[in-house]
Design a protein around this motif. Structure first.
Motif, PDB file in Angstrom:
ATOM      1  N   VAL A  48       0.808  -1.212   0.000  1.00  0.00           N
ATOM      2  CA  VAL A  48       0.000   0.000   0.000  1.00  0.00           C
ATOM      3  C   VAL A  48       0.849   1.273   0.000  1.00  0.00           C
ATOM      4  O   VAL A  48       0.384   2.329  -0.435  1.00  0.00           O
ATOM      5  CB  VAL A  48      -1.001  -0.010   1.180  1.00  0.00           C
ATOM      6  N   THR A  49       2.089   1.203   0.408  1.00  0.00           N
ATOM      7  CA  THR A  49       2.913   2.408   0.469  1.00  0.00           C
ATOM      8  C   THR A  49       3.210   2.964  -0.924  1.00  0.00           C
ATOM      9  O   THR A  49       3.427   4.160  -1.084  1.00  0.00           O
ATOM     10  CB  THR A  49       4.228   2.171   1.232  1.00  0.00           C
ATOM     11  N   GLY A  50       3.206   2.102  -1.934  1.00  0.00           N
ATOM     12  CA  GLY A  50       3.388   2.582  -3.308  1.00  0.00           C
ATOM     13  C   GLY A  50       2.231   3.465  -3.742  1.00  0.00           C
ATOM     14  O   GLY A  50       2.428   4.486  -4.418  1.00  0.00           O
ATOM     15  N   ILE A  51       1.028   3.102  -3.343  1.00  0.00           N
ATOM     16  CA  ILE A  51      -0.158   3.906  -3.668  1.00  0.00           C
ATOM     17  C   ILE A  51      -0.078   5.248  -2.958  1.00  0.00           C
ATOM     18  O   ILE A  51      -0.387   6.293  -3.546  1.00  0.00           O
ATOM     19  CB  ILE A  51      -1.443   3.140  -3.293  1.00  0.00           C
ATOM     20  N   ILE A  52       0.344   5.237  -1.715  1.00  0.00           N
ATOM     21  CA  ILE A  52       0.512   6.493  -0.976  1.00  0.00           C
ATOM     22  C   ILE A  52       1.551   7.371  -1.671  1.00  0.00           C
ATOM     23  O   ILE A  52       1.367   8.579  -1.818  1.00  0.00           O
ATOM     24  CB  ILE A  52       0.916   6.206   0.493  1.00  0.00           C
ATOM     25  N   GLY A  53       2.632   6.756  -2.126  1.00  0.00           N
ATOM     26  CA  GLY A  53       3.683   7.501  -2.817  1.00  0.00           C
ATOM     27  C   GLY A  53       3.196   8.159  -4.095  1.00  0.00           C
ATOM     28  O   GLY A  53       3.499   9.327  -4.358  1.00  0.00           O
TER      29      GLY A  53
END
Length: 116
Positions: free
Chosen positions: A30-35
């Motif tokens: 999910v951190t890629g989406i936040i990025g």
């Protein structure tokens, strides 16, 4: 290397956080989406050289999604695992190159490219 304004420093820190989020996404997806959301939010307010970093990061996300999609589809015929391995290496190399360029206060070498 020119002196950076406070806006440049803030933008560079945001870009650095996005690269780190992409690397962490290898473990916590999910951190890629936040990025990518952060990149879209900050890209218009940044100086030109940082806009190229945000463009590079946005393209890294979407091209990565394409590689993952193709890899998952082809994993039923074994070759997909090699596509996914390529994506893993590709993502790490792009993030490291982006972080290096960011550390040099320069735009990434090829912000619109598909490869490294």
């Amino acid at each position: 290397m020119t002196e950076m304004t406070p806006q440049d420093v803030s933008g560079a820190n945001n870009a650095k956080i996005i690269y780190v989020l992409y690397l962490v996404s290898l473990f916590i997806g999910v951190t890629g989406i936040i990025g990518v959301i952060m990149a879209y939010i900050h890209k218009d307010d940044a100086p030109a050289w940082l806009q190229q970093h945000y463009q590079f990061q946005i393209r890294t996300f979407w091209i990565g999604v394409l590689y993952i999609f193709i890899g998952v589809l082809l994993s039923f015929v074994i070759i997909g695992f090699f596509v996914l391995l390529f994506w893993l290496i590709w993502l790490v190399v792009r993030c490291v190159k982006g972080l290096k360029a960011l550390g040099d206060n320069a735009a990434p070498p090829s912000p619109t490219g598909w490869m490294f």
